[in-house]
Design an enzyme around this catalytic site. Structure first.
Site, short mmCIF file in Angstrom:
data_model
loop_
_atom_site.label_atom_id
_atom_site.label_comp_id
_atom_site.label_asym_id
_atom_site.label_seq_id
_atom_site.Cartn_x
_atom_site.Cartn_y
_atom_site.Cartn_z
N ASN A 76 1.09 -1.33 -0.04
CA ASN A 76 -0.13 -0.09 0.13
C ASN A 76 0.95 1.27 -0.01
O ASN A 76 0.58 2.27 -0.56
CB ASN A 76 -1.13 0.06 1.04
CG ASN A 76 -2.08 -0.93 0.99
OD1 ASN A 76 -2.25 -1.63 0.17
ND2 ASN A 76 -2.77 -1.11 2.15
N HIS A 470 -15.58 2.13 -14.96
CA HIS A 470 -15.46 1.42 -13.66
C HIS A 470 -16.74 0.53 -13.26
O HIS A 470 -16.59 0.09 -12.16
CB HIS A 470 -15.25 2.23 -12.45
CG HIS A 470 -14.52 2.03 -11.37
ND1 HIS A 470 -15.59 1.90 -10.16
CD2 HIS A 470 -13.46 1.12 -10.97
CE1 HIS A 470 -14.50 1.42 -9.22
NE2 HIS A 470 -13.35 0.92 -9.77
N TYR A 503 -11.98 -10.08 -1.56
CA TYR A 503 -12.47 -9.05 -1.42
C TYR A 503 -13.96 -9.17 -0.97
O TYR A 503 -14.82 -10.18 -1.70
CB TYR A 503 -12.68 -8.10 -2.88
CG TYR A 503 -11.32 -7.59 -3.29
CD1 TYR A 503 -9.97 -7.86 -2.48
CD2 TYR A 503 -11.34 -6.79 -4.13
CE1 TYR A 503 -8.80 -7.52 -3.01
CE2 TYR A 503 -9.99 -6.09 -4.94
CZ TYR A 503 -8.91 -6.45 -4.29
OH TYR A 503 -7.59 -6.11 -4.67
N ARG A 599 -14.40 1.92 4.48
CA ARG A 599 -12.95 1.17 4.64
C ARG A 599 -11.78 2.07 4.88
O ARG A 599 -10.90 1.90 5.78
CB ARG A 599 -12.71 0.23 3.65
CG ARG A 599 -11.56 -0.77 3.85
CD ARG A 599 -11.32 -1.40 2.43
NE ARG A 599 -10.48 -0.54 1.45
CZ ARG A 599 -10.54 -0.75 0.45
NH1 ARG A 599 -11.66 -1.48 -0.16
NH2 ARG A 599 -9.74 0.20 -0.70
N HIS A 627 -14.97 -4.19 0.23
CA HIS A 627 -14.89 -3.62 -1.18
C HIS A 627 -16.28 -3.42 -1.62
O HIS A 627 -16.58 -2.54 -2.83
CB HIS A 627 -14.35 -4.55 -2.18
CG HIS A 627 -13.93 -3.95 -3.48
ND1 HIS A 627 -14.58 -4.31 -4.78
CD2 HIS A 627 -13.18 -3.14 -3.82
CE1 HIS A 627 -13.99 -3.64 -5.51
NE2 HIS A 627 -12.99 -2.85 -5.14
#
Length: 738
Positions: A76, A470, A503, A599, A627
């Site tokens: 990350n 997306h 996820y 999150r 997610h």
């Protein structure tokens, strides 16, 4: 005045110099654009990284799961430096003085980022020291080369000669040979050598990422143990093996010293779409250039001498503030090699999802028949992703299917989804696929799939100029007797069979005619030309998603003002958009109960008097990456739920094609509320509640039994899979229109 003081002042209104207010005088309205009411996006993202680190520090997690969280933290932070930091650095270089909603300048953000990351890295390495000590007690030992036995050194030498040496390429640096290119995210050794004439030279050796980063040194008898938990494992970092055998790379030279260093480059390349004649070629060129982006971070060991560091800083053109001294391993992401060890006793018990009862035993065209009876909900990874694959595979081979249309964002390698689409082309179906080439860090994979689909004969579209696609939508068009029927799958997650196990996402199969018509219009818009400004059921960005969500929030405010039940629950990855935050502040001020499950990034400040005292923000970090995006509206008792791909960020709402789909079955709405949202809001193990200053603290059970939402949902699925499968429920009445 501090931000918190200004936030309270904004809520309280102007000062009165100690004079009591006139009771009849109305309370001044707070300025909801006041920067004190907003948290910085980048620091909020780093606060999420701290929550990831806390999972690595949590002794209730199995040891190797804690190692995994450290690896995730490293990955990350790598992405943070590749994507977020370069943007701020570019603004600083350009002399930008503009500030965001929080009022911080680019320079102030960079200073705060560096300070916070240094703290994170220091705490992460302290955590790793504790973990390696605990792993030692369980027979997993990571050695320093100096402490190896003669037999282990011999084994390391053999491994170097047979496996490592042929891969290495030493690169010198002198007037005749330029400073070598240091690739993004590479780990390297800076080597100082002396020749026979007494002259010192600098050289670089790249630690190959094509080899195992941790080399096993156990003898063969131990390695053959049938019980992994009883086997001792002795390991050595690859760079230590290389450093110990540098004389083989530089024969006749004296090795004076060597030190590892790690480089991160700017990977957020800009795509000049309007000037591009071929988007695919433009993306390919951008991916190639990513390897040569400017160095944005240099990580070195604490003991690297100043002269060697100066060589690196000068030739990599790194600013002093971009140098980070850290303990080893310099790249925490490499700890994934440690997590990969075959030690199930030190990991979470495996969980194998199964298809929900509604889909148990389906074959051939049964899936379409079941969807015609009523919508079917999947909650991954607690429900298997296989029904989604079977949906497309069945469509590929069903003689009644005429066409398949789908949006692909991140599908990964060896994709069964793409294989199903290729099979559909072979079966002479009309296949239209929108492959988003601009999916960051998945560009190369998506380019390969786009070309494979094109070669097979599918209609492939790469994306839209100025917009990233997306949304997660698949449409199957089928001839049934004397009519054309359409079946749709909509999801919060990607069509990726690997991440579907990692996820949490929610998807739905539906044959609802209005939703199907909307999906058809949307896909036609993406492959053709359209100026469509509204949809029947779907909320589509950048068309109507913002306006509809804002109208739903305002409707909730009106319900509260008129004394009807008013409640909002939004579950998402990130909350950044200022207009949406202001709408939620207004809802809180009107008395609407607002519960946010966020999150990662959250720029809203909960718990501010007069502003957000009716808002609570919860973040859950668990074994699965949260997610799913879910938007719940109490609506005076006529509950509504939307699921989809959009987070509440400006880029999602205004610069991407996103879709939120309604859940119209009332029992399904109850299920999502009671068995998903309420479970997450009841979590007292992995949940952290956000404070108004942007920090987080663990939620407490208040005397109740502790609940970890993800573990609870796993237990429910395990229990249900052991019971006799129930028949698919009869169709339920659809909810009324909004």
């Amino acid at each position: 005045m501090s931000k918190m003081a200004r936030a309270r002042a904004a809520a309280a209104g102007p000062a009165t110099n100690g004079e009591p207010k006139n009771a009849a005088e109305p309370e001044p309205a707070a300025d909801l654009k006041d920067p004190a009411l907003y948290l910085n996006r980048e620091l909020s993202l780093l606060a999420f990284q701290r929550r990831v680190l806390e999972e690595a520090e949590d002794p209730s997690n199995p040891l190797l799961e804690r190692v995994k969280f450290l690896s995730i933290l490293g990955s990350n932070l790598d992405e943070f430096f590749m994507v977020r930091v370069p943007g701020l650095a570019a603004q600083l270089d350009a002399g930008t003085v503009e500030v965001g909603p929080d009022g911080m300048t680019p320079r102030a953000q960079l200073v705060s980022i560096r300070r916070e990351i240094k703290k994170l890295l220091n705490e992460a390495h302290q955590c790793l020291l504790a973990l390696t000590s605990a792993l030692h007690e369980h027979g997993i030992v990571i050695h320093d080369y100096a402490e190896l036995s003669e037999g282990q050194q011999r084994r390391a030498g053999e491994y170097f000669s047979e496996t490592v040496f042929p891969v290495l390429t030493p690169l010198a640096f002198d007037p005749g040979r330029p400073f070598p290119h240091i690739s993004n995210l590479s780990l390297n050794l800076a080597v100082l050598i002396r020749d026979r004439d007494g002259h010192e030279h600098f050289a670089r050796v790249k630690v190959p990422d094509s080899l195992p980063q941790l080399a096993p040194l156990a003898d063969m008898a131990s390695a053959r143990s049938k019980h992994p938990s009883s086997r001792r494992v002795d390991l050595l970092w690859l760079e230590d093996i290389i450093a110990a055998h540098l004389s083989d790379l530089f024969p006749g030279m004296e090795i004076l010293q060597s030190h590892p260093f790690h480089v991160t480059r700017d990977a957020d390349f800009a795509i000049k779409e309007l000037e591009s004649e071929d988007l695919l070629e433009t993306i390919e060129e951008g991916v190639r250039h990513r390897r040569f982006g400017s160095v944005i971070r240099l990580v070195v060991t604490r003991d690297m001498p100043t002269p060697i560091l100066e060589i690196l800083v000068k030739n990599l053109e790194v600013e002093p503030g971009d140098v980070y001294r850290a303990q080893r391993p310099l790249a925490l992401k490499r700890l994934e090699a440690l997590y990969a060890l075959n030690r199930p006793d030190l990991k979470d018990p495996p969980f194998v999802p199964a298809a929900p009862a509604a889909l148990a035993g389906t074959r051939n065209g049964d899936l379409f028949a079941l969807v015609r009876q009523g919508d079917i909900l999947l909650h991954h990874p607690f429900d298997s992703f296989q029904p989604v694959v079977e949906f497309l595979k069945t469509a590929a081979h069903d003689p009644s299917v005429l066409a398949i249309k789908v949006c692909l964002y991140r599908v990964g390698r060896n994709s069964p989804i793409v294989e199903a689409l290729l099979e559909a082309v072979e079966e002479d179906k009309q296949v239209a696929v929108l492959v988003e080439l601009k999916a960051r860090f998945d560009e190369e994979s998506n380019i390969e799939w786009a070309r494979a689909l094109e070669r097979a004969g599918a209609h492939v579209v790469y994306g839209l100029i100025g917009l990233k696609i997306h949304c997660k939508v698949a449409l199957v068009v089928r001839r049934e007797q004397d009519r054309i029927a359409r079946y749709v799958h909509l999801s919060t997650g990607n069509y990726n069979a690997v991440t579907a196990h990692l996820y949490t996402d929610i998807g739905i199969f539906t044959a609802d005619e209005d939703v199907a018509a909307d999906a058809g219009d949307l896909l036609n818009y993406l492959t053709g030309y359209s100026h469509k400004t509204d949809y029947r059921r779907l909320l589509v960005a950048p068309v109507n998603l913002r306006s509809r969500l804002e109208s739903f929030i305002e409707r909730e405010i009106q319900h509260a003002k008129e004394g009807r039940p008013a409640h909002l629950i939004f579950k998402m990855n990130a909350l950044v958009d200022q207009r949406m935050i202001r709408a939620l502040y207004r809802a809180s001020q009107a008395g609407v109960k607002v519960q946010l499950l966020v999150r990662g990034i959250c720029c809203l400040r909960p718990g501010l008097p007069g502003i957000s005292e009716n808002i609570e923000v919860t973040s859950i970090v668990g074994k699965f990456l949260e997610h799913s995006r879910v938007f719940y509206f109490r609506n005076g008792g006529e509950e509504q739920i939307y699921i989809g791909s959009a987070d509440l960020m400006p880029r999602n709402i205004d610069q991407r094609v996103e879709v939120l789909a309604p859940i119209r079955d009332r029992q399904m709405i109850r299920h999502i509320y009671d068995d998903v949202l309420a479970v997450y809001l009841s979590d007292t193990v992995k949940a952290r509640r956000m404070l108004s200053n942007g920090s987080y603290q663990k939620k407490r059970g208040g005397g109740r039994s502790e609940i970890a939402a993800q573990d609870f949902l796993i237990q429910i699925r395990r229990a249900s899979s052991e019971q006799k499968r129930q028949p698919h429920p009869k169709p339920r009445p659809a909810m009324k229109n909004a």
